[in-house]
Design a protein around this motif. Structure first.
Motif, PDB file in Angstrom:
ATOM      1  N   CYS A 129       0.910  -1.256   0.135  1.00  0.00           N
ATOM      2  CA  CYS A 129       0.041   0.068   0.139  1.00  0.00           C
ATOM      3  C   CYS A 129       1.042   1.254   0.230  1.00  0.00           C
ATOM      4  CB  CYS A 129      -0.904   0.064   1.351  1.00  0.00           C
ATOM      5  SG  CYS A 129      -2.053  -1.051   0.949  1.00  0.00           S
ATOM      6  N   ASN A 156      -4.443   3.078   5.611  1.00  0.00           N
ATOM      7  CA  ASN A 156      -3.623   1.775   4.927  1.00  0.00           C
ATOM      8  C   ASN A 156      -3.322   0.813   6.191  1.00  0.00           C
ATOM      9  OD1 ASN A 156      -3.679   2.551   2.443  1.00  0.00           O
ATOM     10  ND2 ASN A 156      -1.628   3.377   2.424  1.00  0.00           N
ATOM     11  N   THR A 163      -8.998  -2.696  -0.574  1.00  0.00           N
ATOM     12  CA  THR A 163      -7.538  -2.689  -0.495  1.00  0.00           C
ATOM     13  C   THR A 163      -7.039  -3.323  -1.625  1.00  0.00           C
ATOM     14  OG1 THR A 163      -7.745  -2.771   1.999  1.00  0.00           O
ATOM     15  CG2 THR A 163      -5.613  -3.465   1.037  1.00  0.00           C
TER      16      THR A 163
END
Lengths: 343, 343
Positions: free
Chosen positions: A97, A109, B93
């Motif tokens: 990320c 994140n 994500t």
DNA sequence: TTGTATGCGTTATCAT
DNA sequence: ATGATAACGCATACAA
């Protein structure tokens, strides 16, 4: 969405219990060879894939690592590659990320990765990050964190980093040996240790050579090329302008280079320039830029290795610190003596 | 490893049932305000975090996307950034895995991501990839795939890509307009559609201008800078050497440039050069290299948007194809006429 | 308003 | 050798 086949489906179709199926699939304990064959065959046929979510829930392990990086520039993407290499080998999947140098984004994140899936973290912090509460929360949940590249203050975690001070020293020492007298440094944000350490190395080199430190030759600015460009313009506009510039990244070196060329100065004669990171582009520019190389791939590998070690043992590694050495590559932009002075 | 607190713990300590805790936590249905307060307070106190694994198992969704890319060079890392942007916004994500241009590695990555966690995939294939069985397996499990950048043949999935043919056409047309007569093209691996399409554009431009195609001026080689260097040396050694080169990546353009300089030829007068990708470095070289820019960030965003759309609807999108336009940036390496011929 | 029971897919324990 | 069942953490239909 057709539901993926489960052991239950296999059990039903074969008229046996799910435990037998489970055993047959994992070659565990005693299972009638014929039963096993039948199970294996059917599993193959319907393309059975074990549901790792269920396994993870059971074992409390996902075998994945959350990697948070401020960006994916040349150096960091090499480091991530190193992490990837070792992690894959050890059976871990890497989730990368980008925080985009944003503190808020980094928190998001962290939370997302944390909440969901990963067994632990390998992190390089954003330039905005001063507080590390979001990382401490991870540790509260007993998930391991490994820090690499950029180090936060105040976090008890193993750290893998470059000897940034040495890098700054090598660059500056080289410039001094080439006879430069007024050496400026374009440092990055003073929130970052990599920035400050490289400046420390710069200062150390000056001191080592009994040269006076001039505060106005130390400029803190963003890592950005444009900032470096403008900062350099300022420097070159000084009454007594510097005769060499050490920038703590190659991006910044390029910005400096543009300003230098615009001013009509020649490298290395009028002014010397040394960058940091040894990006491939440094070789290609005219003049080619001297730069401090860091073993990025190795740093990534080391970080992942420590992570795996943490996962597999209970010994406390929070004070472990691995420091890798940089290496200066001397190119045209800073070499004005044919033979480097050997001391 | 201290076990993370669960709703069960809360229930036990508050002497209520887990369902009540569950409801209180999610503000669902009717819960006694006092009970809720107590639950919320305790949850806060012990830093309760819902276990997303359990939720994922329940809902059969992980809210994560597997992104597989051949590498993280300039263009792809911009694309990934675009994907990241949109995905984060939508509550997903992103897990990035690099295949390192290796077919085998791509299969491993696919399996790992698939097995474990992700709801679907956004993929750019490796240069080695010819078979796509590993991707079809994903689709067998009814997980969506979006393809971007590099397109495999034979996979029914929405595709987001650059108009590579147009890019090749623009580059070549420009060289022709600058009066170059013998234009060579350094193409990438002929397994890749981005490679072939750019060559198609090249061919189209020649045809458009009634110029003859010369097979020996079309060189297929790796994307690598070194390959391009050697290929260019060969080209320049020909009896009737080309007077311009179009390379389908900037890395290759740099390789070509080194060979050209070594040969002592001047750009743009002796020979013209146009690259592809518009990497920042192209501006910095001497001479600055003309290059075809692609909206990498936008391509990434578009890919993620389509992915989200697929997740949220049942309509078949496998034949959707989004094509974004490239834009040629003309720089010194190819501009030998002061005023571009306008037709 | 709250509690009980079931299920998500798998493994492990204990019977049979 | 195989089957039944509990457990992982949570949500939810149903019962109370």
């Amino acid at each position: 969405m057709i539901k993926a086949p489960t052991i239950k489906d296999i059990a039903k179709r074969l008229n046996i219990s799910i435990s037998t199926v489970s055993r047959a699939l994992r070659n565990a304990s005693e299972v009638n060879p014929e039963t096993r064959q039948a199970v294996l065959k059917l599993a193959e046929e319907i393309n059975y894939q074990p549901n790792q979510l269920a396994l993870s829930l059971l074992h409390k392990q996902t075998h994945s690592i959350g990697v948070i990086v401020p960006n994916l520039d040349y150096v960091l993407s090499m480091m991530v590659k190193g992490i990837d290499e070792v992690a894959l080998e050890a059976g871990y999947t890497v989730m990368v990320c980008q925080s985009n140098e944003s503190y808020g984004r980094e928190i998001v994140n962290t939370r997302r990765l944390m909440e969901s899936l990963v067994d632990g973290f390998i992190i390089s912090i954003s330039s905005e990050t001063k507080l590390v509460d979001h990382f401490k929360k991870i540790q509260d949940q007993k998930k391991p964190i490994v820090i690499f590249d950029r180090l936060p203050t105040d976090l008890a975690a193993p750290k893998i980093r470059l000897d940034n001070e040495d890098g700054g020293f090598q660059a500056t020492q080289h410039l001094i040996e080439q006879g430069y007298k007024r050496i400026a440094v374009l440092a990055g944000p003073d929130t970052l240790d990599i920035s400050n350490k490289r400046v420390d190395g710069y200062l150390k080199a000056l001191k080592h050579n009994n040269m006076r430190v001039q505060k106005d030759l130390i400029i803190h600015c963003d890592f950005d090329q444009d900032y470096a460009y403008f900062a350099t313009k300022e420097l070159l506009g000084m009454k007594k302008r510097p005769d060499a510039i050490f920038t703590i990244s190659d991006r910044m070196a390029i910005g400096a280079m543009l300003a230098i060329k615009e001013k009509g100065l020649q490298m290395p004669n009028d002014i010397g320039l040394v960058g940091f990171n040894n990006e491939p582009v440094t070789k290609l520019l005219t003049p080619a830029i001297s730069s401090v190389d860091q073993p990025a791939f190795e740093i990534g590998k080391a970080a992942a290795k420590v992570f795996i070690e943490m996962m597999n043992s209970d010994i406390d590694m929070t004070s472990r610190e691995i420091v890798l050495k940089p290496k200066l590559f001397i190119r045209e932009s800073s070499q004005r003596l044919l033979h480097t002075v050997v001391k």
